[in-house]
Structure formats: structure tokens, C-alpha cells
Scaffold this motif. Structure first.
Motif, mmCIF file in Angstrom:
data_model
loop_
_atom_site.group_PDB
_atom_site.id
_atom_site.type_symbol
_atom_site.label_atom_id
_atom_site.label_comp_id
_atom_site.label_asym_id
_atom_site.label_seq_id
_atom_site.Cartn_x
_atom_site.Cartn_y
_atom_site.Cartn_z
ATOM 1 N N VAL A 180 0.852 -1.185 0.000
ATOM 2 C CA VAL A 180 0.000 0.000 0.000
ATOM 3 C C VAL A 180 0.894 1.243 0.000
ATOM 4 C CG1 VAL A 180 -1.719 1.305 1.316
ATOM 5 C CG2 VAL A 180 -1.856 -1.189 1.219
ATOM 6 N N PRO A 181 0.604 2.229 -0.831
ATOM 7 C CA PRO A 181 1.412 3.451 -0.854
ATOM 8 C C PRO A 181 1.082 4.380 0.321
ATOM 9 C CG PRO A 181 -0.331 3.591 -2.482
ATOM 10 C CD PRO A 181 -0.420 2.221 -1.897
ATOM 11 N N ASP A 182 1.409 3.900 1.521
ATOM 12 C CA ASP A 182 1.132 4.673 2.727
ATOM 13 C C ASP A 182 2.405 5.253 3.344
ATOM 14 O OD1 ASP A 182 2.289 2.373 3.707
ATOM 15 O OD2 ASP A 182 0.556 1.740 4.897
ATOM 16 N N SER A 183 3.515 5.139 2.595
ATOM 17 C CA SER A 183 4.808 5.667 3.031
ATOM 18 C C SER A 183 5.622 5.943 1.778
ATOM 19 C CB SER A 183 5.535 4.643 3.902
ATOM 20 O OG SER A 183 5.850 3.484 3.132
ATOM 21 N N LEU A 184 6.746 6.640 1.943
ATOM 22 C CA LEU A 184 7.610 6.892 0.788
ATOM 23 C C LEU A 184 8.114 5.587 0.192
ATOM 24 C CD1 LEU A 184 9.668 10.000 1.975
ATOM 25 C CD2 LEU A 184 7.975 9.924 0.136
ATOM 26 N N ALA A 225 -1.090 20.271 4.001
ATOM 27 C CA ALA A 225 -0.139 19.850 2.974
ATOM 28 C C ALA A 225 -0.489 20.408 1.595
ATOM 29 C CB ALA A 225 -0.070 18.322 2.912
ATOM 30 N N GLY A 226 -1.647 21.028 1.474
ATOM 31 C CA GLY A 226 -2.066 21.626 0.205
ATOM 32 C C GLY A 226 -2.454 20.610 -0.845
ATOM 33 N N LYS A 227 -2.982 19.467 -0.407
ATOM 34 C CA LYS A 227 -3.335 18.387 -1.334
ATOM 35 C C LYS A 227 -4.838 18.110 -1.284
ATOM 36 C CE LYS A 227 -0.557 16.487 -3.405
ATOM 37 N NZ LYS A 227 0.128 16.772 -4.677
ATOM 38 N N ILE A 228 -5.250 17.128 -2.070
ATOM 39 C CA ILE A 228 -6.666 16.811 -2.248
ATOM 40 C C ILE A 228 -6.983 15.440 -1.641
ATOM 41 C CG2 ILE A 228 -6.299 15.776 -4.533
ATOM 42 C CD1 ILE A 228 -8.944 17.098 -5.429
ATOM 43 N N ILE A 229 -8.128 15.357 -0.974
ATOM 44 C CA ILE A 229 -8.668 14.080 -0.493
ATOM 45 C C ILE A 229 -9.648 13.582 -1.547
ATOM 46 C CG2 ILE A 229 -10.288 13.025 1.132
ATOM 47 C CD1 ILE A 229 -7.925 13.310 2.714
ATOM 48 N N ILE A 253 5.086 13.583 -3.869
ATOM 49 C CA ILE A 253 5.113 12.436 -4.773
ATOM 50 C C ILE A 253 3.711 11.929 -5.105
ATOM 51 C CG2 ILE A 253 5.339 10.683 -2.960
ATOM 52 C CD1 ILE A 253 7.372 9.256 -4.817
ATOM 53 N N ALA A 254 2.726 12.210 -4.240
ATOM 54 C CA ALA A 254 1.353 11.736 -4.448
ATOM 55 C C ALA A 254 0.508 12.824 -5.089
ATOM 56 C CB ALA A 254 0.736 11.311 -3.122
ATOM 57 N N ILE A 273 2.363 6.443 -20.801
ATOM 58 C CA ILE A 273 1.788 7.776 -20.630
ATOM 59 C C ILE A 273 2.104 8.246 -19.214
ATOM 60 C CG2 ILE A 273 -0.075 7.370 -22.296
ATOM 61 C CD1 ILE A 273 -1.962 7.114 -19.805
ATOM 62 N N ASN A 274 1.651 9.439 -18.859
ATOM 63 C CA ASN A 274 1.872 9.978 -17.517
ATOM 64 C C ASN A 274 1.005 9.244 -16.497
ATOM 65 O OD1 ASN A 274 3.586 12.332 -18.341
ATOM 66 N ND2 ASN A 274 1.713 12.887 -19.446
ATOM 67 N N VAL A 275 1.601 8.812 -15.406
ATOM 68 C CA VAL A 275 0.866 8.169 -14.311
ATOM 69 C C VAL A 275 1.157 8.932 -13.023
ATOM 70 C CG1 VAL A 275 0.485 6.076 -12.968
ATOM 71 C CG2 VAL A 275 0.988 5.905 -15.419
ATOM 72 N N TYR A 276 0.089 9.366 -12.371
ATOM 73 C CA TYR A 276 0.205 10.104 -11.117
ATOM 74 C C TYR A 276 -0.434 9.276 -10.007
ATOM 75 C CZ TYR A 276 1.054 13.920 -14.414
ATOM 76 O OH TYR A 276 1.545 14.714 -15.432
ATOM 77 N N PRO A 277 0.361 8.703 -9.099
ATOM 78 C CA PRO A 277 -0.200 7.799 -8.091
ATOM 79 C C PRO A 277 -0.798 8.519 -6.886
ATOM 80 C CG PRO A 277 2.188 7.876 -7.885
ATOM 81 C CD PRO A 277 1.838 8.737 -9.066
ATOM 82 N N PHE A 278 -1.881 7.959 -6.379
ATOM 83 C CA PHE A 278 -2.430 8.368 -5.094
ATOM 84 C C PHE A 278 -1.688 7.650 -3.976
ATOM 85 C CE2 PHE A 278 -6.238 9.512 -7.550
ATOM 86 C CZ PHE A 278 -6.650 10.662 -6.899
ATOM 87 N N ALA A 279 -1.528 8.319 -2.854
ATOM 88 C CA ALA A 279 -1.178 7.656 -1.602
ATOM 89 C C ALA A 279 -2.471 7.365 -0.849
ATOM 90 C CB ALA A 279 -0.253 8.539 -0.764
ATOM 91 N N SER A 280 -2.398 6.454 0.114
ATOM 92 C CA SER A 280 -3.593 6.146 0.904
ATOM 93 C C SER A 280 -3.817 7.219 1.976
ATOM 94 C CB SER A 280 -3.474 4.770 1.549
ATOM 95 O OG SER A 280 -2.368 4.718 2.426
#
Length: 423
Positions: free
Chosen positions: A97-101, A171-175, A144-145, A117-124
Motif C-alpha cells: 500500500v502506498p502509505d509511506s515513501l 499539505a495543500g493536497k486533495i482528499i 510524490i502523491a 503515458i503519464n501516471v500520477y499515483p495516489f497515496a492512501s
């Protein structure tokens, strides 16, 4: 390598103009009504075809690492390129699970190696993507997420979601939230509607979705976080989000092509009709369509969720949840929404190309000099039939199998390179 696309009807501003497009060093170098072919490495004649910013799917399951028997980053991005997508946001339903670096690096290493193509991963959102317990270190993962999601699991605890939203906003990110109240599921697997009762299945009630959206909108207003709702399917969800937007909540949302074009009356006793959330009622479908019209629904995302043939061969009751959609999305939406006059083509391009980039702060989205050359060329007259055996995705389960469609992507350019061609 220089590529010249000649005579395409280019999406510029909020309309189309016939232009030549010269691509050089990964960017749109020149945009003009007449560009010479001299000295150009590759020339693509594109008269009567429509050139648009490459599509972006903000909800895709690439299954790797951990579940590469279902899909790989290579096959998933090849399928996306075939569908006209130049960017996808990969959901965190992988192992580790991408729950850490360290966890997310296991995915980005493969992306860097194999993605076309471009892939932008979500973290949990939570450790282990459990929807409860400890939240991730949002600050450590923010660079990175693309955002944070426990997709496949609704965050059940109000205090956990409040903490997550508070930290995510800092963190200025999106849920990006999968909304599902576990206590209301009762083992259901299709919509709790007429088909469910007539065929003696176990139903999923609409409240299991919209009650969590209602809670989250309250928390989003309190925290100020940018809150994005995944794959909405009910009329109540549309109404709640519409009212939240009017009340100043920073909320956006998506729905899928299948929810806009099908309902539970279309169900068959086949695993290719099973997804989560399920196909809802005709009333729900109409509410979603109205949400598209009035702007309540911001983007259309496929929730591309491939499984093995065995996992999808056990009917509605026993099959895994999820269908594929990257290679059919544009054709389905163009045929059912644009060709019918329900929305203009410019509206569809906005929802598939422009708004996703604006919401998730991704590059591209314009055909203009100096912009990244992430482009899709559409043949609106192309008639075709959905045949899963022809998919580039490893997944074959689609509710659109056999549909006769009009409109198909015939060329995809990502970062200036041709990654798909069917001219």
C-alpha cells in the motif's frame, strides 16, 4: 523528432479551429493555419478529425505492484493510450500500500520503467488503506502523491477523517474519497432496487454512499480541504454535493460512463455488470445526467478496475467488483451524450481533458504554443463495436460488450511521442 499534424480541427479556447500543429522537443512548437512539411520527420494528415488535449482519468486501477495477474502498469497505460488518455491517476489498491515513501516508491519505480503515458499515483489516507486507525504522513508524501485516497474503503471513523482532512489541507493536497458506510452494506453486491428484488439478490442501499458524502462535506467545510468524491452513483449524492458547492464547500466530484448510460434495469446475470458502487435506478441515472448539465459533476472517470477472467466468471453474486473502461469511455460518451444532442462535444472534452487537470493540478490541457504535446486525435465518424477480445487491457469485463458506437481515438501523443496510432 518533429511531428506535424496537418489540418486537424483543434480544440482551442472553447471551440474548434482548423490548424496545423508542429510538435518539437515534447512541446507544441508552432500552431498555424499552414505549416510547411519541409524538414519534418513525421507528417500526419488529420483533415476532418478533431485534435484535443489528451484525456485524463483521475480514477484508474493499474494493479501493479501486487496484482499483476489482473493488469500491469504497461498494459494499463497501453489501454489508456488507445482510449486517448495521456494521463491517469492510479489508485492505491496495490501491495505494498502506498502509505509511506517506501510503499509509493515500489509503484513509481515501475511507472518510470514501464508506463507509456503519464501516471500520477495516489497515496492512501490511512495506514494499510484500512479506512480506520492511523493516518499517513501527508507532509512526507505530498510531493510524490497526486492526492490521498482509501479507494475501495470508506473512512468509517469521523475523527479519523477530520484529522486526515486537517493534515491534508495543511499539505495543500486533495482528499479523493470512496464513500461507503460499511454498517449499511449487509452483504449486498448490486443496487437495492427492482432487479435485485425480482432476482433475489442482496442489495446495496443508496444511503451507504450518500450518508458518508454528507458527513464528509460537513468536515470539508470545517477544515477547508479540497474534497473530491469518487464515482458518485445516487441522486442524493448529486443533491448533497450541489448544495455543498452552493454553501462554499471546496468539493468536486466524478461519475463514470456506466452510471450515465445504464441503470439497474440493464443488469444481466453476468459478472461484467458488477461494480462498486453498483448501477443504480433510472431516477439516479437521470439525476447524474442533470448533474453533468448543471456542473455539479466536474469530471468523468472510468474507475477502470480489471480482474482475471476467473474472478469475473461467477455471476453477480460471486464475481469480483469492477469493470474496465479506458478503451470504451470516449466512444460510449460521444455516442450516448454528444451524438444525441444532450451535451456539446466541447463540454465532454472539458470533463475528460480540462477539468481533471485543473482539479488535480496537472500539466497540459491546452493546445497552444509552448504547451506540452499531450494530445488525442478523434475520428468522430468512426463506427465500431465493443469487442473485449481486442482490448489492450488485460481486463475483459465490460458492460458495454457488443455496443455499436460512433467516435474513436485514432492517435495519442504523449510528451511529443506517438504512443498509439490507428489511422
Amino acid at each position: 523528432m518533429t511531428t506535424l499534424i496537418k489540418g486537424a480541427l483543434c480544440y482551442i479556447g472553447d471551440g474548434f479551429q482548423q490548424m496545423d500543429v508542429l510538435i518539437k522537443d515534447g512541446k507544441i512548437d508552432t500552431l498555424s493555419t499552414s505549416i510547411s512539411k519541409n524538414g519534418v520527420d513525421a507528417v500526419i494528415i488529420a483533415q476532418d478529425k478533431y485534435l484535443v488535449p489528451g484525456f485524463v482519468d483521475v480514477h484508474v486501477h493499474l494493479r501493479q505492484p501486487g496484482f499483476s495477474y489482473k493488469e500491469t502498469i504497461k498494459t494499463g497505460t497501453l489501454a489508456a493510450a488507445a482510449g486517448g488518455y495521456t494521463a491517469v491517476c492510479s489508485m492505491p489498491n496495490v501491495n505494498p500500500v502506498p502509505d509511506s515513501l517506501e510503499g509509493i516508491k515500489a509503484q513509481t519505480d515501475i511507472i518510470d520503467r514501464d508506463a507509456v503515458i503519464n501516471v500520477y499515483p495516489f497515496a492512501s489516507i490511512t495506514k494499510g488503506r484500512q479506512g480506520k486507525g492511523e493516518t499517513v504522513d501527508f507532509n512526507a508524501l505530498k510531493d510524490i502523491a497526486v492526492g490521498f485516497s482509501d479507494d475501495g474503503t470508506g473512512v468509517q471513523d469521523d475523527d479519523v477523517m477530520l484529522k486526515a482532512m486537517t493534515e491534508c489541507e495543511k499539505a495543500g493536497k486533495i482528499i479523493s474519497a470512496h464513500c461507503e458506510v460499511n454498517s449499511l452494506l449487509h452483504g449486498g453486491y448490486i443496487h437495492d432496487g427492482e432487479y435485485c428484488k425480482e432476482h433475489h439478490h442482496k442489495g446495496i442501499c443508496s444511503a451507504s454512499e450518500y450518508e458518508q458524502i454528507e458527513r464528509d462535506c460537513r468536515l470539508a467545510k470545517k477544515t477547508g480541504v479540497h474534497y473530491h468524491v469518487c464515482h458518485i452513483s445516487t441522486k442524493e449524492s448529486v443533491d448533497i454535493i450541489r448544495k455543498a458547492k452552493a454553501g462554499g464547500v471546496n468539493v468536486t466530484c466524478e461519475t463514470g460512463p456506466h452510471y450515465l448510460t445504464m441503470c439497474d434495469k440493464d443488469l444481466q446475470e453476468d459478472g461484467r455488470f458488477k461494480m462498486n458502487p453498483p448501477l443504480r435506478s433510472e431516477q439516479d441515472k437521470q439525476a447524474l445526467l442533470q448533474g453533468v448539465l448543471d456542473g455539479t459533476i466536474d469530471v468523468i472517470a472510468t474507475d477502470h478496475a480489471p480482474h482475471s477472467q476467473e474472478e469475473k466468471s461467477k455471476g453477480l453474486a460471486g464475481s469480483a467488483m469492477g469493470v474496465v473502461g479506458l478503451e470504451t469511455a470516449f466512444g460510449v460518451l460521444y455516442t450516448k451524450l454528444v451524438k444525441t444532442g444532450f451535451i456539446p462535444l466541447t463540454k465532454l472534452i472539458g470533463m475528460m481533458s480540462v477539468k481533471p487537470r485543473q482539479i488535480f493540478d496537472l500539466p497540459g490541457g491546452k493546445i497552444a504554443e509552448g504547451e506540452v504535446a499531450d494530445l488525442a486525435l478523434l475520428d468522430l465518424d468512426k463506427k465500431w463495436s465493443v469487442n473485449p477480445d481486442e482490448f489492450l487491457s488485460m481486463g475483459r469485463a465490460t458492460p458495454f460488450e457488443g455496443w455499436q458506437l460512433c467516435g474513436k481515438n485514432v492517435l495519442t501523443v504523449c510528451k511529443g511521442e506517438i504512443v498509439y496510432e490507428a489511422l
